[in-house]
Motif scaffolding. Sequence first.
Motif, short mmCIF file in Angstrom:
data_model
loop_
_atom_site.label_atom_id
_atom_site.label_comp_id
_atom_site.label_asym_id
_atom_site.label_seq_id
_atom_site.Cartn_x
_atom_site.Cartn_y
_atom_site.Cartn_z
N HIS A 106 -4.62 -14.61 5.10
CA HIS A 106 -6.07 -14.48 5.14
C HIS A 106 -6.53 -13.68 6.37
O HIS A 106 -7.40 -12.82 6.27
CB HIS A 106 -6.71 -15.88 5.17
CG HIS A 106 -8.21 -15.83 5.25
ND1 HIS A 106 -8.99 -15.33 4.22
CD2 HIS A 106 -9.07 -16.21 6.24
CE1 HIS A 106 -10.26 -15.40 4.58
NE2 HIS A 106 -10.33 -15.93 5.79
N LYS A 107 -5.93 -13.96 7.51
CA LYS A 107 -6.28 -13.22 8.73
C LYS A 107 -5.97 -11.73 8.59
O LYS A 107 -6.72 -10.88 9.05
CB LYS A 107 -5.54 -13.81 9.93
CG LYS A 107 -6.07 -15.16 10.39
CD LYS A 107 -5.27 -15.69 11.57
CE LYS A 107 -5.78 -17.05 12.01
NZ LYS A 107 -4.98 -17.60 13.14
N TYR B 211 -5.90 -9.89 5.76
CA TYR B 211 -6.82 -9.20 4.87
C TYR B 211 -8.25 -9.18 5.42
O TYR B 211 -9.01 -8.24 5.15
CB TYR B 211 -6.76 -9.79 3.47
CG TYR B 211 -5.59 -9.24 2.70
CD1 TYR B 211 -5.72 -8.14 1.87
CD2 TYR B 211 -4.32 -9.79 2.86
CE1 TYR B 211 -4.63 -7.61 1.19
CE2 TYR B 211 -3.22 -9.27 2.21
CZ TYR B 211 -3.38 -8.17 1.38
OH TYR B 211 -2.29 -7.64 0.73
N LYS B 212 -8.59 -10.17 6.20
CA LYS B 212 -9.89 -10.15 6.88
C LYS B 212 -9.93 -9.00 7.88
O LYS B 212 -10.93 -8.29 8.00
CB LYS B 212 -10.12 -11.48 7.61
CG LYS B 212 -11.51 -11.62 8.22
CD LYS B 212 -11.70 -13.01 8.82
CE LYS B 212 -13.09 -13.14 9.43
NZ LYS B 212 -13.29 -14.49 10.03
N PHE C 242 -10.23 -5.59 5.99
CA PHE C 242 -11.62 -5.31 5.59
C PHE C 242 -12.43 -4.83 6.79
O PHE C 242 -13.22 -3.87 6.68
CB PHE C 242 -12.26 -6.56 4.98
CG PHE C 242 -13.56 -6.30 4.28
CD1 PHE C 242 -13.58 -6.05 2.92
CD2 PHE C 242 -14.75 -6.28 4.98
CE1 PHE C 242 -14.77 -5.80 2.26
CE2 PHE C 242 -15.95 -6.03 4.34
CZ PHE C 242 -15.97 -5.79 2.97
N LYS C 243 -12.24 -5.46 7.93
CA LYS C 243 -12.97 -5.08 9.14
C LYS C 243 -12.64 -3.65 9.55
O LYS C 243 -13.53 -2.87 9.90
CB LYS C 243 -12.62 -6.05 10.27
CG LYS C 243 -13.34 -5.75 11.58
CD LYS C 243 -12.94 -6.76 12.66
CE LYS C 243 -13.62 -6.43 13.99
NZ LYS C 243 -13.23 -7.42 15.03
N SER D 179 -14.64 -5.49 -2.53
CA SER D 179 -14.52 -6.76 -1.82
C SER D 179 -13.79 -7.80 -2.66
O SER D 179 -12.98 -8.58 -2.14
CB SER D 179 -15.90 -7.27 -1.39
OG SER D 179 -16.80 -7.27 -2.49
N ASP E 201 -9.91 -9.70 -1.98
CA ASP E 201 -9.61 -11.13 -2.15
C ASP E 201 -8.45 -11.32 -3.13
O ASP E 201 -7.59 -12.18 -2.93
CB ASP E 201 -10.84 -11.87 -2.66
CG ASP E 201 -11.96 -11.94 -1.62
OD1 ASP E 201 -11.68 -11.76 -0.43
OD2 ASP E 201 -13.12 -12.17 -2.02
N GLU F 46 -5.21 -10.40 -1.52
CA GLU F 46 -4.83 -11.45 -0.56
C GLU F 46 -4.15 -12.60 -1.28
O GLU F 46 -3.08 -13.07 -0.87
CB GLU F 46 -6.08 -11.96 0.17
CG GLU F 46 -5.81 -13.13 1.10
CD GLU F 46 -7.07 -13.71 1.69
OE1 GLU F 46 -7.12 -14.95 1.88
OE2 GLU F 46 -8.02 -12.96 1.97
#
Length: 211
Positions: free
Chosen positions: A45-46, A48-49, A52-53, A107, A111, A114
Motif C-alpha cells: 500500500h505504501k 502504490y500510494k 500515485f504521489k 486511480s 488500486d 496494488e
Amino acid sequence: MQRIPYRLADEAAAKITSKLKKEFRHNRLALFDEMNIVQTKNHVHKLYKLIFKIVKQEFLKIINEIYLTIYDEAIDLGFDGDIRNLDDAWVDEFFDSYNPVTKYVFSNEIDRKESRLFEALVSNELERLKSYAYAEKLIIDQIEQYAIDLEDSIARVVYEDTNVKKVMWVAEDDDRTCGVCNELDGQVFELQDAPPKQHYQCRCYLIPVKE
C-alpha cells in the motif's frame, strides 16, 4: 520532429519511470525479510500510494506548460479565448475520469494493481521477485500511456477555451503508423465528436480547423 507537448509528456514519463524503478528496487529488498500478511499489505500500500504521489507531482509540473504551448498554437491559427490555470483539482479529475483507450479509471487501476501485487506476493512466496518485476512493468506501461493522454486531455481543454469548433486528425507519416490511424488522417470532426486515440502509444493528434 516531435511536437513540444508530446516531448514534455514523454520527459515527465521518463522522470516518473526512473523514480519508480528506484522505489521498486528499494522496496524489493524488504521481500527478503520475513513479513506477515499485514506487513506485506502495508508494504504494498505504501508503495502504490507513493507511486500515485510521484505521478501527480510530475504531471502538475508540466500541465500548464503544455496548456500554454497548445494555446499559442491555437492563437497563431486565429482562435482566441481566455487562458485558464490547470491546477491540482484538474489533475484529480483527469485521474478520476474514464479513459476510452485504457478502458479504466487511472486511480481505480492503481488500486487494482496494488491488490493484484499483494495477492501475488502472499500466494506464492517463491515467485515474489517475478511478481514484483511484472507489477513494475504494468505500472510503467500505465503511466506512459497516461502521459500521452494528458496532452490529449489538455488539448481538448484549450480548444474549448479558444472556441474551436472543428479539429483535424493528424497521423504521423511513417511506417509505424497503423492502418486505422492512416484512415483517420486528415479527417475533420466537430470537437465534441472527435474520436479518442485508437490504441496504446498512438502518436496521432488533433489540430484546430478554422471555419
